[in-house]
Design an enzyme around this catalytic site. Structure first.
Site, PDB file in Angstrom:
ATOM      1  N   LYS A 190     -25.181 -11.480 -18.018  1.00 36.21           N
ATOM      2  CA  LYS A 190     -24.332 -11.981 -16.942  1.00 36.21           C
ATOM      3  C   LYS A 190     -25.101 -12.998 -16.089  1.00 36.21           C
ATOM      4  CE  LYS A 190     -21.158  -8.648 -15.557  1.00 36.21           C
ATOM      5  NZ  LYS A 190     -20.861  -7.478 -14.721  1.00 36.21           N
ATOM      6  N   THR A 213     -16.903   0.647  -8.557  1.00 37.03           N
ATOM      7  CA  THR A 213     -16.744   2.079  -8.267  1.00 37.03           C
ATOM      8  C   THR A 213     -15.661   2.616  -9.205  1.00 37.03           C
ATOM      9  OG1 THR A 213     -15.191   1.460  -6.508  1.00 37.03           O
ATOM     10  CG2 THR A 213     -17.435   2.002  -5.833  1.00 37.03           C
ATOM     11  N   GLU A 242     -12.835  -5.934   0.396  1.00 36.76           N
ATOM     12  CA  GLU A 242     -12.402  -7.187  -0.217  1.00 36.76           C
ATOM     13  C   GLU A 242     -10.995  -6.990  -0.767  1.00 36.76           C
ATOM     14  OE1 GLU A 242     -13.922 -10.175  -0.451  1.00 36.76           O
ATOM     15  OE2 GLU A 242     -11.919 -10.583  -1.248  1.00 36.76           O
ATOM     16  N   LYS A 251      -8.578  -0.692   2.856  1.00 38.26           N
ATOM     17  CA  LYS A 251      -8.510  -1.164   1.475  1.00 38.26           C
ATOM     18  C   LYS A 251      -7.705  -0.218   0.580  1.00 38.26           C
ATOM     19  CE  LYS A 251      -9.087  -3.167  -2.331  1.00 38.26           C
ATOM     20  NZ  LYS A 251     -10.133  -3.880  -2.999  1.00 38.26           N
ATOM     21  N   ASN A 264      -3.916  -0.816  -1.282  1.00 42.63           N
ATOM     22  CA  ASN A 264      -3.635  -0.664  -2.717  1.00 42.63           C
ATOM     23  C   ASN A 264      -2.618   0.442  -2.984  1.00 42.63           C
ATOM     24  OD1 ASN A 264      -5.143  -2.822  -3.422  1.00 42.63           O
ATOM     25  ND2 ASN A 264      -6.837  -1.689  -4.317  1.00 42.63           N
ATOM     26  N   GLY A 308       9.118  -3.889 -14.221  1.00 41.88           N
ATOM     27  CA  GLY A 308       8.653  -4.175 -15.575  1.00 41.88           C
ATOM     28  C   GLY A 308       7.739  -3.072 -16.055  1.00 41.88           C
ATOM     29  N   GLY A 329      -1.543  -2.237 -13.844  1.00 48.47           N
ATOM     30  CA  GLY A 329      -2.754  -1.807 -14.532  1.00 48.47           C
ATOM     31  C   GLY A 329      -3.924  -2.481 -13.856  1.00 48.47           C
ATOM     32  N   CYS A 333      -8.209  -1.996 -10.548  1.00 49.29           N
ATOM     33  CA  CYS A 333      -8.131  -1.561  -9.144  1.00 49.29           C
ATOM     34  C   CYS A 333      -7.013  -0.570  -8.870  1.00 49.29           C
ATOM     35  CB  CYS A 333      -7.993  -2.765  -8.234  1.00 49.29           C
ATOM     36  SG  CYS A 333      -9.438  -3.818  -8.294  1.00 49.29           S
ATOM     37  N   ARG A 388      -8.798  -4.044 -18.431  1.00 51.08           N
ATOM     38  CA  ARG A 388      -8.964  -2.658 -17.969  1.00 51.08           C
ATOM     39  C   ARG A 388      -7.595  -2.058 -17.661  1.00 51.08           C
ATOM     40  NH1 ARG A 388     -13.151  -3.433 -13.200  1.00 51.08           N
ATOM     41  NH2 ARG A 388     -11.983  -5.376 -13.071  1.00 51.08           N
TER      42      ARG A 388
END
Ligand code: UDX
Length: 433
Positions: A31, A82, A148, A204, A208, A253, A257, A260, A330
């Protein structure tokens, strides 16, 4: 910047863009090498355009040496992952601990360590103690939390023009330092909210949780629409004009996924349980269940289109990424469906504009094609599972020439159904008659 994944690499490039000198650190040498040569190790629109000039000017560089970063930085952002713990709902915060443990012994002058990762509430307080214990300069190395909110595919824009900045701090000095760091954004009138550690962590995960709930709400309505013969896309459009509801994240729909939303709502439930308030978040179990049911429904529709079974049937899958403008697979709903169909005996061929390499690595047993047309050649049914623009631009009449059966199922309610029907296709979609 400690950790150069989707979050850290973007934040590093954007901080350089804002005028800072930035070093990005990662334990993965591949990376580091990719980023140092100006290549993003993942697909993120606009990121390489920022990497190139700032690498060239020397304002931005990447290294595997945490000692180097410790000696260099006045502010250390921790951007490590995480993930969900295997076999559990809870988040695995070990990479945060490892980052603090690696950094702290080299911190020999006052500095601010700022966590950006999404964490169970209480993590910042725990890490603050760990930092004070292990830092070479003791309590002169202070911790802050700064969640974030960036979306993959829009990460650069979300970082340079965020909706808001939230900082959890324990001192005026930490707040002042972060005001300084984000001065260009604060000057541009981005709201800057100062809270305690726990609130900043919760902002955060609750954001979500809300977004997941909104998606699952409309997908629950899709289930009802399917039973009642109604159209969820019309329903959602009608709801969207109510400003109290709004139209964003109301697209029915295949559901959510990615790296997060799914793991964050599960970790949030696990943490609520530890805090003794599991009842407060029981509804998130339903949110998760509604979301997973959409994947089964998609497989059911595909099986029906194949005449009741997948054996000897070819299924084209358009899309592998968990959403368009990303190569992230993911917890991708598209690949989940593709794998289920294959396990039930279908011969699946997948195409995605950007996520092919990642998909091949994770699901080597699926078939892959180099274009949507190649994937659809000879197919008995075409499944539209990630709403890339390229798929909306397909000419249904042209695609009709190469399939075995003109059957398409729109898992994202993004295709122009009259156009497909006019070209002779049997068109089905989630939540619509
Ligand atoms: C999300 C949050 O949006 C972001 O603020 C946070 O920082 C990280 O998690 P991201 O995972 O990049 O970002 O994707 P997002 O754009 O939120 O989409 C999540 C999933 O929901 C995708 O699979 C998408 O296809 C799905 N989705 C989104 C829907 O099914 N319907 C919608 O209306 C919107």
């Amino acid at each position: 910047m400690i950790g150069t994944g989707y979050l850290g690499a973007t934040h590093a490039a954007c901080m350089a863009e804002l005028g800072y000198e930035v070093v990005g650190v990662d334990v993965d040498p591949d990376k580091v090498a990719a980023l140092q040569s100006g290549r993003a190790p993942f697909y993120e629109p606009g990121l390489e355009d920022l990497l190139a000039p700032h690498l060239a000017s020397g304002r931005l560089r990447f290294t595997a040496s945490v000692e180097d970063a410790a000696a260099f930085g006045d502010v250390h952002f921790i951007c490590v992952g995480t993930p969900q713990r295997k076999g559990e709902f809870a988040a695995d915060t070990r990479y945060l601990d490892e980052a603090v443990d690696a950094l702290a012994p080299h911190l020999d002058r006052p500095c601010l360590v700022v966590g950006k990762s999404t964490v169970p509430v209480g993590t910042a307080a725990r890490l603050a103690e760990r930092l004070a214990e292990k830092a070479a300069c003791g309590s002169a190395a202070e911790l802050a939390w700064n969640p974030e909110f960036l979306r993959e595919g829009h990460a650069v824009q979300d970082t340079l023009k965020p909706d808001r900045l939230v900082v959890g701090v324990r001192s005026e000095a930490a707040e002042a330092r972060l005001r300084e760091v984000y001065a260009p954004l604060i000057d541009a009138e981005v709201p800057f909210l100062v809270t305690d550690f726990a609130t900043s962590e919760l902002v955060k995960v609750s954001a979500n949780a809300f977004l997941s709930t909104k998606i699952s709400f409309i997908n629950a309505m899709a289930e009802v629409c399917e039973a009642a013969g109604a159209d969820v896309t019309q329903l959602s459009r009608a709801l969207s004009y109510d400003p109290r509801i709004g139209g964003l994240f109301l697209n029915a729909g295949l559901g959510f996924g990615g790296g997060c939303l799914p793991k964050d709502i599960r970790a949030f439930m696990a943490r609520a349980g530890e805090l003794g308030v599991d009842q407060a978040l029981t509804f998130l179990r339903e949110v998760d269940a509604i979301n997973m049911r959409r994947r089964f429904k998609m497989v059911d529709l595909a099986r029906e289109a194949c005449g009741g079974g997948f054996l000897g049937r070819r299924v084209a899958v358009l899309g592998a990424a968990f959403k368009p403008e990303s190569d992230d697979i993911r917890d991708s709903p598209a690949l989940n469906v593709a794998a289920q169909v294959q396990l039930q005996g279908g011969e699946v061929t997948v195409y995605d504009p950007k996520a092919m390499d990642n998909a091949r690595k994770m699901y080597p047993g699926l078939g892959y094609a180099e274009s949507a047309f190649e994937a659809a050649r000879g197919a008995h049914v075409v499944l539209h599972l990630t709403e890339w623009r390229e798929f909306r631009e397909i000419d249904p009449a042209e695609l009709a020439e190469i399939v075995a059966e003109r059957a398409i199922i729109d898992g994202r309610n993004a295709l122009d159904s009259p156009r497909w029907r006019a070209a002779g296709w049997t068109f089905r979609a989630l939540g619509r008659p």
